[in-house]
Structure formats: C-alpha cells, structure tokens
Design a protein around this motif. Structure first.
Motif, PDB file in Angstrom:
ATOM      1  N   SER A  15       0.822  -1.208   0.000  1.00  0.00           N
ATOM      2  CA  SER A  15       0.000   0.000   0.000  1.00  0.00           C
ATOM      3  C   SER A  15       0.862   1.266   0.000  1.00  0.00           C
ATOM      4  N   SER A  16       2.128   1.144   0.377  1.00  0.00           N
ATOM      5  CA  SER A  16       2.981   2.333   0.356  1.00  0.00           C
ATOM      6  C   SER A  16       3.212   2.808  -1.080  1.00  0.00           C
ATOM      7  N   ASP A  17       3.420   1.865  -1.983  1.00  0.00           N
ATOM      8  CA  ASP A  17       3.648   2.223  -3.379  1.00  0.00           C
ATOM      9  C   ASP A  17       2.357   2.303  -4.177  1.00  0.00           C
ATOM     10  N   TYR A  18       1.381   1.500  -3.777  1.00  0.00           N
ATOM     11  CA  TYR A  18       0.119   1.447  -4.512  1.00  0.00           C
ATOM     12  C   TYR A  18      -1.023   1.695  -3.548  1.00  0.00           C
ATOM     13  N   PRO A  19      -1.257   2.960  -3.234  1.00  0.00           N
ATOM     14  CA  PRO A  19      -2.189   3.284  -2.144  1.00  0.00           C
ATOM     15  C   PRO A  19      -3.651   2.966  -2.456  1.00  0.00           C
ATOM     16  N   ASP A  20      -4.053   2.946  -3.716  1.00  0.00           N
ATOM     17  CA  ASP A  20      -5.481   2.708  -3.962  1.00  0.00           C
ATOM     18  C   ASP A  20      -5.705   1.792  -5.149  1.00  0.00           C
ATOM     19  N   ALA A  21      -6.966   1.469  -5.378  1.00  0.00           N
ATOM     20  CA  ALA A  21      -7.337   0.529  -6.424  1.00  0.00           C
ATOM     21  C   ALA A  21      -6.868   0.997  -7.791  1.00  0.00           C
ATOM     22  N   ASP A  22      -6.901   2.294  -8.030  1.00  0.00           N
ATOM     23  CA  ASP A  22      -6.523   2.789  -9.348  1.00  0.00           C
ATOM     24  C   ASP A  22      -5.055   2.524  -9.642  1.00  0.00           C
ATOM     25  N   THR A  23      -4.186   2.864  -8.659  1.00  0.00           N
ATOM     26  CA  THR A  23      -2.758   2.644  -8.901  1.00  0.00           C
ATOM     27  C   THR A  23      -2.473   1.161  -9.086  1.00  0.00           C
ATOM     28  N   ARG A  24      -3.162   0.330  -8.289  1.00  0.00           N
ATOM     29  CA  ARG A  24      -2.950  -1.113  -8.412  1.00  0.00           C
ATOM     30  C   ARG A  24      -3.371  -1.595  -9.796  1.00  0.00           C
ATOM     31  N   GLU A  25      -4.511  -1.072 -10.242  1.00  0.00           N
ATOM     32  CA  GLU A  25      -5.022  -1.518 -11.540  1.00  0.00           C
ATOM     33  C   GLU A  25      -4.077  -1.136 -12.677  1.00  0.00           C
ATOM     34  N   VAL A  26      -3.548   0.078 -12.573  1.00  0.00           N
ATOM     35  CA  VAL A  26      -2.606   0.540 -13.602  1.00  0.00           C
ATOM     36  C   VAL A  26      -1.390  -0.389 -13.617  1.00  0.00           C
ATOM     37  N   ALA A  27      -0.881  -0.684 -12.432  1.00  0.00           N
ATOM     38  CA  ALA A  27       0.317  -1.523 -12.345  1.00  0.00           C
ATOM     39  C   ALA A  27       0.046  -2.917 -12.891  1.00  0.00           C
ATOM     40  N   LEU A  28      -1.097  -3.509 -12.480  1.00  0.00           N
ATOM     41  CA  LEU A  28      -1.412  -4.869 -12.930  1.00  0.00           C
ATOM     42  C   LEU A  28      -1.613  -4.914 -14.436  1.00  0.00           C
ATOM     43  N   ASP A  29      -2.324  -3.901 -14.958  1.00  0.00           N
ATOM     44  CA  ASP A  29      -2.547  -3.865 -16.406  1.00  0.00           C
ATOM     45  C   ASP A  29      -1.226  -3.841 -17.142  1.00  0.00           C
ATOM     46  N   GLU A  30      -0.301  -3.019 -16.595  1.00  0.00           N
ATOM     47  CA  GLU A  30       1.007  -2.895 -17.211  1.00  0.00           C
ATOM     48  C   GLU A  30       1.743  -4.243 -17.171  1.00  0.00           C
ATOM     49  N   LEU A  60       0.466  -7.288 -16.947  1.00  0.00           N
ATOM     50  CA  LEU A  60      -0.159  -8.267 -17.839  1.00  0.00           C
ATOM     51  C   LEU A  60       0.174  -7.949 -19.292  1.00  0.00           C
ATOM     52  N   ARG A  61       0.193  -6.621 -19.619  1.00  0.00           N
ATOM     53  CA  ARG A  61       0.487  -6.230 -20.993  1.00  0.00           C
ATOM     54  C   ARG A  61       1.900  -6.657 -21.373  1.00  0.00           C
ATOM     55  N   LYS A  62       2.867  -6.404 -20.453  1.00  0.00           N
ATOM     56  CA  LYS A  62       4.256  -6.770 -20.732  1.00  0.00           C
ATOM     57  C   LYS A  62       4.426  -8.285 -20.826  1.00  0.00           C
ATOM     58  N   ILE A  63       3.729  -9.006 -19.942  1.00  0.00           N
ATOM     59  CA  ILE A  63       3.861 -10.466 -19.974  1.00  0.00           C
ATOM     60  C   ILE A  63       3.308 -10.999 -21.289  1.00  0.00           C
ATOM     61  N   SER A  64       2.168 -10.432 -21.723  1.00  0.00           N
ATOM     62  CA  SER A  64       1.569 -10.895 -22.985  1.00  0.00           C
ATOM     63  C   SER A  64       2.524 -10.675 -24.144  1.00  0.00           C
ATOM     64  N   ALA A 120      10.125  -7.073 -12.815  1.00  0.00           N
ATOM     65  CA  ALA A 120      10.988  -6.113 -12.121  1.00  0.00           C
ATOM     66  C   ALA A 120      11.016  -4.775 -12.865  1.00  0.00           C
ATOM     67  N   GLU A 121      10.909  -4.875 -14.204  1.00  0.00           N
ATOM     68  CA  GLU A 121      10.886  -3.666 -15.024  1.00  0.00           C
ATOM     69  C   GLU A 121       9.684  -2.794 -14.670  1.00  0.00           C
ATOM     70  N   VAL A 122       8.538  -3.431 -14.548  1.00  0.00           N
ATOM     71  CA  VAL A 122       7.307  -2.686 -14.278  1.00  0.00           C
ATOM     72  C   VAL A 122       7.286  -2.197 -12.835  1.00  0.00           C
TER      73      VAL A 122
END
Lengths: 124, 870
Positions: free
Chosen positions: B535-550, B552-556, B716-718
């Motif tokens: 939560s220190s780096d990703y305080p809310d749902a929006d930041t988490r979603e952005v990070a996860l999307d990123e 998943l996009r990179k993994i794809s 690690a990149e993301v």
C-alpha cells in the motif's frame, strides 16, 4: 631325557580346567612357595633347590616353571624383582608376599590332608 | 579382588609388552647361563654345556608363547586372528564376496538413507524449548464436521485465562512484507505474534529481545530470523535498534532469533500482532492459530478435558457464537509433520523389509559356501576346534562382511540422501536440511549388526553341525538342517517381496486413479507468479489496476506467451476464502456450510485461460470494470439455489454489500484438494474488490526454465519494488497434492523391485545349489531310466512348492499390513483382491522363470558325467 615330563604342559596354562592336572599344577606351586619361604631366589635357583632337597627325584622343567612363577605373581602370592646375584649378575628374584605366606600355609594344610587321604586309601 | 589384580597384571603387561618381553628373555637367558655354568663345573666342554642346557630348557619359543598367553588377553588375540583369517578367506573368493558386499550395501544404504529423513523429520527435536510439551489448539465443531479451524481472539483470551493445564497460550497469524534495501526487493514470510508466543516456545533471541505487551500498542517493531539476518543484514551485530523497510513502512529491529528457529513453518520475521476490530468477534474463527505449552507432566488428554470444560462454559454463556464449538489439542510435532510422518514410517518399514530380503540372500549364499567348506571345518574340528569356535569364526567372517558392506554402502547412502534432500528439503517446513548425521551412522552400524545376526549367526549355527563323516570330503550334499534353513529363508524372502510388491501396486493404482481425476480445468502450459502490491507504493485501487494492467500487458508481449489472466487464487494454490452470502428472494441460512461460499475475484480471460467450461451466459469482459456489478457462479452453486431454474439474471450479495447480477454459470472444477468433492463457488470481476495480492497466470508453449528469468525481469521492469513469489508451472502446484502418495509409490516400487530381483536370485540359488548337491543322485536316476523331462519337472516342482509357500505367506502378511497404506490410497481398497491376486501371479511367474533355467540345465546335462567324476 624326555622333554615334557612336567606336570603342566604349556597348553594347559591356557586351557585351565582339567582336574587331574590342576592337582599336579598345585604341587609345583606348593613347591615354589615352599622354596621361597626360605628366602628370595631366582628361577634357576628354585629348580636347583627343589632338585637338591628332593634328592634328585623331582626335576622341574623350565617350561612349566616360568608360567608357574607368572601365575603366582599374577595371583599376588609372589613378587618378582631384579637384583644382583653373588657374582654380581642381574637376575630376577622372587619373594613371597604376605598373601603368599598365608596361601603357603593353606596349601600346605590341604596338601597334607590330600596325602593322608591317598595314604589312607592305599593302606586299607 | 583377585579378578581385579589379575586384570591389572594383564593390562600392565599389555601396556609394557615390549619391556616385559625383554625381561622374560633376559630371565631365561640367565637361567640358561646358570645351567651352562653348572654343566661346565661338572666337567663339560663349554659348547656341549651350552647345548645340554638348551636341550634341558626346551623350546624357548614355546615357553615364551606360554608366558605370553599368561599376559595380555589371549582371547582378543584369537579375535584378531579370526579377523585376519576371515579377511583372507573372503579375499580368496573375490566374486562371491563382492556379490555379498554389494547386496548388503544396497540393503544397508536404503534403510539408512530413509532413516536420515525419518530422523530429520520425526526424531530430531523441533527447535523450541522442551518441544514435546507444545500443542496446537484449533477449533472444532463436531456436528458440522469442522476440524482444525483457526481460533477466534476472544475464545483465545478465555482459554488463556481460564485453562489450568497450560503453561501459556499464544496466537499467531501469517504475515508477509516486501523487504526493500540493499539488493533486490524480496518478499519475506513471517508471522504476527501475540506477546506470549516467544515465551510459550521457550526460545531466547540471540540479540535483543522478543515481544512485550506494549508492542501491540506500537506495532512497528520486528524480530528477525537468523537466516534473514545473515542474508540481508550481513549478520550485523548492531542491527538491533536499526530501521528496516517492509512494505514501505519502517520497522525497528528489536531482536534476532537463533539459527534453527522458524515459526510457524517457514516464517523468518516476526511482528507484534495487532488486534483489529473484526478479530474481536467471537465467531471470527479465522486468521489466528494458537500454540500452547502443557504444564510439566500434564497429559494431552487431561489438558483436552480442561479445554473442553472451558469451551462448554463458553457455549453456555455465548450460545450464538459458541454453541457446538470446542477446542482441539494436537501435539505440535504431529501438526507440522502432517501426512509426511506416516508416509516416512511406511517408507522406513519398507526399507527394513528390503534389508531383511538382503539378509535372506546373504544367508543363503553363506550357507551354500559353508557346505562347500565343510571339509575345511571338519579338519578344524578334528584339530580340536569346538563348535563354538567354528561358530565364532563364521560369525567373525560375517562381521567382516558387514563391515565391508557398511563401507560399500556409504557412497550409496550419500546418493540416496542427496536424492531425498532434493525431494524433501524446503518442500516441507519441518525439514530444512538433510545430512548424514552421526545418528544416521549409528543407525547404519546397528542395522548392519542386526543384519549380521540374521544372516551370519543362524546359518553359522546350522552349518557348524558337523560329524566325523564330513572329513571324507565326498559328501557335498545338504544336511537336513541347512537345507531347511535355506528353504525357510527363500520362503520368507518371497513373502516379503509379495508384501512390498502389493504395497507398490496399490499405490501405483492409486496414482493412476488420481491422475485420471477430471480436474475441470487445464493444467498444461500454465505458469503462475504471485505479486503483492504494498500500500505504500500502490495506495489505492486505481494505482494497483494501472500496475497490474502494465504487468499483464508486458507479460503478454513476452515471446511464447499465448494468454494471461489474473486471480486471487489458483486451484490448489491454497486460496481458501469463504464469504457469507445471500440470494435475493431466498431465506438466508445463518450457520453451517450452506451459509458461506468460496469466493474470489478474477480478471477477464480467467475461465478461458484455464479452459473451464462456460455452461451458460458469458464470461467477464472489459465492460464489467465500469458496468453494473455482476458475478459468475459454478454449476453446483446454481443447482443448490435455483434447481433447474435459470440462474442468469438472479441476484446475490456478500454480507451487506451491493447486489450482484449472475451473468454466467461455469462448470465445477477442483480447487481445494484433489480427492474431495468440488465446492460451490462465486466469482466477481477483479476490479470489484481490487485485491492487493494478485496471482498472474499465463499460458505458454515455452519450457518453464527458460521462461522464468524472462518473467522475473519483465515484472521487475514494471515494479522494481515488488517481489514476485510462488513462480512455477500449475502442473507443479498440482503435483504437491499427490506428493506423499507419489513419494511412497516411488520408493516402494524401487524397494519392491530390488527385493524381487534379490529373492528370485535367492530362489535360483537354492534350486541350482540343490541340483549341484544332487548331481550324482540325478545321474543314477537317469541311468536307471528316468527321462530328463521328469527330472526337470522334479526340479521345477521343488521350486514352485517353495514359491507357493512364500506367496501364501506373503498374501497373509500383505493383508495384515496393507491397512497402513490406507491414508495414501485412492479408489482402491488396501486389501484389494485383484491387486493381491495379480501380484501373486506375477511372483509365481517370476519364480517359474527362476527355476526354469536350472531345470533346463538338468534335462540337458550328460547324466553319466556326474557318475564318471567320482
């Protein structure tokens, strides 16, 4: 002269438990104790002494003498000690210990009893 | 007294052996000299005098021998002589010896290697003070069939304060944090502990302190595990008082624990447990495990009764939350070892059976050789060796063999321990290292000694029964007693083999059945990695979603990746969250299994990626992120609530959250464990809960080994501050489910195969040796008109009689002991008649093969050759 006239052959020192030899071995022990009762002597002197006092009847084979001495020493009845002879030679003398004196008394009594018993059997 | 003096004399003479020897020699020389002089005095030539003296003295050597026997320990000398003799006789027949040594090495190494695991897991004390008194306390509800559940905090407090049989009770819950600092971000597994736990475990920190009750008020303190301290803090002796960043929050280090200490399971960092509002509910039986210490001398049953008394009182006072609930005590060892314990005992017993079969073989070989050496023994006898002496010689020979067997077993032992280490270490928290410890070597020695008793002493006794007639050397036949012993050994061996094979077969069938279970999803090609977004780096749902999307996009975009998805938990990944729920328009069940349902949030593409059947409606799609709240239910859930009716469009909610509209129904799939029935489940779109922990799943055609570094670097990149963990193929996660059964199956199959080969060699040996002994008899029979075929029938018949007895005995033994396998078996009964019959036939067939060869030789040999020989 036959070599193994002695009552104890070297093997029996190890094997132990045959009754007739036990009696004979006891005799040698008794003779040694008797000789040492008169004072410390080395092995050869013991054989000479027994030969002399028995007027040559008893001859001690060295093969049984030294094991007997070792046995008595182990039992704590005699003690071996290096001393000088009259000719100033190094020799191992054997001394009777207090235990040995006591044992000599006991052995003497049991030997007398044994001889009397044999005598009684032979004479009746 | 006399005994001691005698002993002292002997010991002294051994210690000063050289000296004593010299003295004896001097004494005798003196005697000779005196005798010589006497002879000279009586008028002999000096040379003749000396010769006479020597002759009178007798053999100097034999006198010295006699004296030597009076000193020292002649028996020991005899043992040394026997050892030399034994070694020499073994070296005379190197092949024979090599076969025995290798056979023994196999037996000894397999028992010792398995013992190393048994010792590590079950015998070595856990790294806590007086670990036998530690007990795990769990909740149970007999009526509902719930066992091993966590405890609620209020229940814990009541038990702690009211129970009289415990010397302390503490609670803990899993905790993890991403450690930042020097080196890459690393996810640290730890636990949050109530202040009592360290003192209940009775372990003192090596640096600093444990927790105090004040720490609950200011919970930003941490106690480090020794391994963590080594790895990340370079064993800094001044670490206490320094700050550490965990999940973006700074914690102050207050202590470091000793090296072996880990609790619970793998935890290597501990923080004080913060009691939050949901924990204060009596019905909140989740999150915390409890650990207690029995008072000295207290029995588990007494403590259990004590806890029952308190629980019964709680059930009366708080009927809403505590009716029917009780506490259950389990010894800590049993709890941490779990099903590995019984599995290891089974393997250890199987290894012991292998050693028995080995003993049987070696005994058979030694007996056979004993018969060949009969003449030697007879000569020894004639020269005065008693039976005891012969037995002593034979036993010494066996001991020498055992010694060589131990030496030969050491490399095998290392290989076995290595294999087990790769298999077990760090897969189970209870086993952190596997080495050949001194205890293992002691076990090796003891088992080799026991083996020697079996294969050496019994045959020696039977084989040393000799008569004068054996001197002749013509008789090579077996005596009744040795023949009986040899045959008994073969029968026993076959019985053991049948037992081992039956066990292996049952497990093989179970694994087959387990492998053919329809999981309801696809496991091949799926790889997963879990990330925690602090939560220190990703305080809310929006930041988490952005990070996860990123992510998943990179993994794809990685080469070879076909699809990606995200979920809270994978099947068999340990995700086990149930929620209270309500169906619109239906009465709610307030308690019991029906009141909760397995629930998790999954991203788009989850069902497609795992190839889970979509039975009705639609899967989640991107529109669900912002659209009205929806859910997908499993088939069994739909049937439970709507019967044959249409679930689509119906609504449900968790607790008092908003209503979800059911938009799809998916097929049931196994999620918790392989063998129990599927449970109903409800899925919601990922964004609805936006959890901080995400399991990233991808499907790929690539090998995991080449993919894994790419995956790590991409993540690690993301997010450089996020440490991915539990990275592995789905197939591997699944394999943990059947790990114990597979472990026991593999080892049992190996053991059974080895012992079957040995036993058949043994049978072959008995038969062909029997023929060798009967050559002349057979020759006579042929010359009197017996056909080779009838002789072969005779031989085969003899072999089959033995194997029939062996198989029969084996079936009895197998039926008696196969029950121990029950917990590992699946869809096959422990006494499955088909399996047993199959094994019996298999062994019978193999026995026929083992006897056929000697029989064939009999029917082909020139019968008169044997007669001409003599």
């Amino acid at each position: 002269m036959p070599k193994n006239t002695s009552p104890t052959s070297p093997q029996s020192a190890e094997a132990g438990a045959q009754p007739p030899q036990e009696v004979l071995r006891g005799t040698l022990d008794l003779l040694i104790l008797r000789v040492l009762d008169t004072g410390p002597r080395h092995g050869w002197a013991i054989t000479q002494r027994i030969q002399q006092t028995s007027k040559g009847v008893l001859e001690i084979n060295q093969g049984s003498l030294y094991p007997a001495l070792q046995r008595l020493e182990r039992r704590g009845w005699i003690r071996g000690e290096w001393r000088r002879t009259e000719q100033n030679r190094r020799a191992r003398f054997y001394l009777l210990t207090p235990d040995g004196e006591r044992a000599f008394g006991d052995e003497q009594i049991s030997w007398r009893r044994y001889v009397q018993a044999i005598e009684a059997v032979l004479t009746t | 007294m006399r005994y001691w003096r005698n002993l002292l004399f002997r010991i002294r003479s051994v210690l000063g052996r050289k000296h004593a020897e010299r003295e004896r020699l001097e004494e005798m020389e003196f005697h000779l000299m005196m005798e010589t002089e006497k002879n000279v005095r009586s008028g002999m030539e000096p040379k003749e005098a000396r010769r006479q003296a020597r002759a009178a003295f007798g053999s100097m050597v034999s006198h010295r021998e006699a004296l030597r026997d009076g000193r020292g320990f002649p028996r020991l000398g005899a043992v040394a002589r026997d050892l030399r003799l034994a070694l020499r006789s073994h070296l005379r027949s190197p092949w024979f010896t090599a076969i025995i040594v290798v056979t023994l090495a196999i037996g000894i190494a397999s028992t010792s290697a398995t013992f190393s695991a048994v010792h590590e897991v079950l015998i070595r004390p856990l790294p806590y003070g007086d670990p036998d008194r530690l007990v795990v306390v769990t909740s149970r509800h007999e009526e509902r069939g719930i066992e091993g559940a966590n405890v609620s905090h209020p229940d814990f407090l009541s038990w702690r304060d009211e129970v009289r049989s415990l010397d302390g009770l503490g609670v803990y819950t899993g905790w993890s944090g991403t450690l930042l600092g020097e080196g890459p971000a690393e996810l640290i597994w730890g636990a949050a502990l109530s202040p009592e736990v360290f003192s209940v475990l009775d372990v003192q920190p090596v640096l600093g302190r444990g927790f105090r009750s004040e720490d609950s008020v200011d919970p930003q303190v941490v106690v480090l595990g020794h391994s963590l301290w080594n790895r990340r803090f370079a064993s800094d002796p001044d670490v206490v008082g320094k700050g550490v960043t965990l999940d973006g929050t700074t914690y102050t280090v207050v202590g470091v624990m000793p090296p072996a200490f880990r609790f619970p399971y793998w935890a290597e960092a501990w923080v004080p447990m913060a009691i939050e509002e949901p924990h204060r509910q009596r019905e909140a039986r989740f999150l915390t495990g409890a650990i207690g210490r029995l008072k000295p001398g207290m029995k588990l049953q007494e403590a259990q009764a004590d806890l029952n008394r308190v629980s019964d009182r709680l059930a009366v006072v708080f009927p809403d939350s505590n009716d029917g609930w009780g506490a259950q005590l389990t010894p800590l060892l049993q709890d941490v070892v779990g099903p590995l314990g019984p599995a290891l005992w089974i393997v250890q017993s199987a290894a012991a059976l292998v050693l028995l079969v080995v003993c049987g073989n070696v005994a058979g070989l030694l007996l056979a050789r004993g018969l060949r050496r009969r003449q030697e023994f007879a000569v020894r006898c004639a020269l005065g060796a008693g039976r005891r002496r012969l037995v002593a010689l034979l036993v010494t020979e066996s001991l020498v063999l055992a010694g060589m067997g131990i030496l030969a077993s050491l490399p095998l032992l290392l290989v076995g321990v290595n294999w087990l280490r790769n298999l077990l270490v760090d897969r189970f928290a209870v086993i952190t290292a596997l080495e050949v410890r001194p205890q293992v070597l002691i076990f090796t020695l003891v088992s080799a000694l026991v083996a020697t008793l079996l294969f050496g002493v019994l045959p020696a006794w039977a084989g040393s029964r000799l008569g004068v007639s054996d001197l002749g050397g013509e008789r090579t036949g077996e005596t009744r007693s040795t023949g009986r012993v040899r045959k008994a050994f073969v029968v026993a061996q076959l019985a053991l083999v049948v037992t081992l094979l039956a066990g292996a077969a049952l497990l093989i069938r179970s694994i087959r059945a387990l492998d053919s279970i329809d999981l309801g999803f696809d496991v091949d090609g799926e790889v997963s990695a879990t990330v925690d977004l602090p939560s220190s780096d990703y305080p809310d749902a929006d930041t988490r979603e952005v990070a996860l999307d990123e992510m998943l996009r990179k993994i794809s975009a990685m080469p070879g990746v076909e699809a990606t998805a995200v979920a809270q938990g994978l099947p068999f990944g340990g995700w086990n969250v149930h929620r209270y729920y309500q169906i619109e328009g239906q009465p709610t069940t307030s308690s019991g299994e029906e009141s909760v349902v397995h629930a998790q949030a999954v991203g788009t593409g989850f069902f497609e990626l795992l190839d889970i059947d979509l039975l009705r409606g639609r899967p989640f799609h991107a529109g669900d992120r912002t659209g009205p709240p929806v859910g997908i239910v499993t088939e069994s859930f739909a049937r439970r609530h709507f019967g044959d009716g249409d679930p689509l469009g119906r609504r449900l909610r968790f607790g008092s959250a908003e209503w979800l509209t059911i938009v799809g129904v998916v097929g049931d799939f196994r999620h918790f464990d392989l063998t129990s029935a599927t449970r109903p489940a409800v899925y919601v779109p990922w964004q609805m809960w936006s959890p901080t922990r995400a399991v990233l799943i991808l499907r790929t055609g690539r090998e995991f080994e080449s993919l894994s570094p790419d995956l790590r670097s991409t993540l690690a990149e993301v997010a450089p501050n996020v440490a991915p963990y539990e990275i592995g193929p789905l197939r591997q996660i699944l394999s943990y489910q059947t790990f114990h059964t597979r472990l026991v199956r593999d080892l049992l199959t190996g053991f059974a195969t080895v012992s079957a080969v040995l036993a058949l060699i043994g049978l072959y040996g008995v038969i062909s040796f029997g023929i060798a002994c009967r050559r002349r008899e057979l020759g006579v029979r042929v010359s009197l008109g017996a056909t080779p075929a009838s002789l072969a029938r005779d031989v085969v018949g003899q072999g089959l009689r033995l194997s029939a007895w062996g198989i029969l005995a084996g079936l009895v033994v197998a039926t008696a002991v196969s029950g121990f396998l029950s917990s590992l078996l699946y869809r096959v009964e422990a006494r499955d008649p088909v399996t047993l019959a199959g094994i019996a036939l298999l062994v019978l067939g193999l026995s026929i093969c083992a006897t056929a060869f000697p029989a064939w030789r009999v029917s082909n040999q020139d019968p008169t050759a044997a007669l001409r020989e003599s």
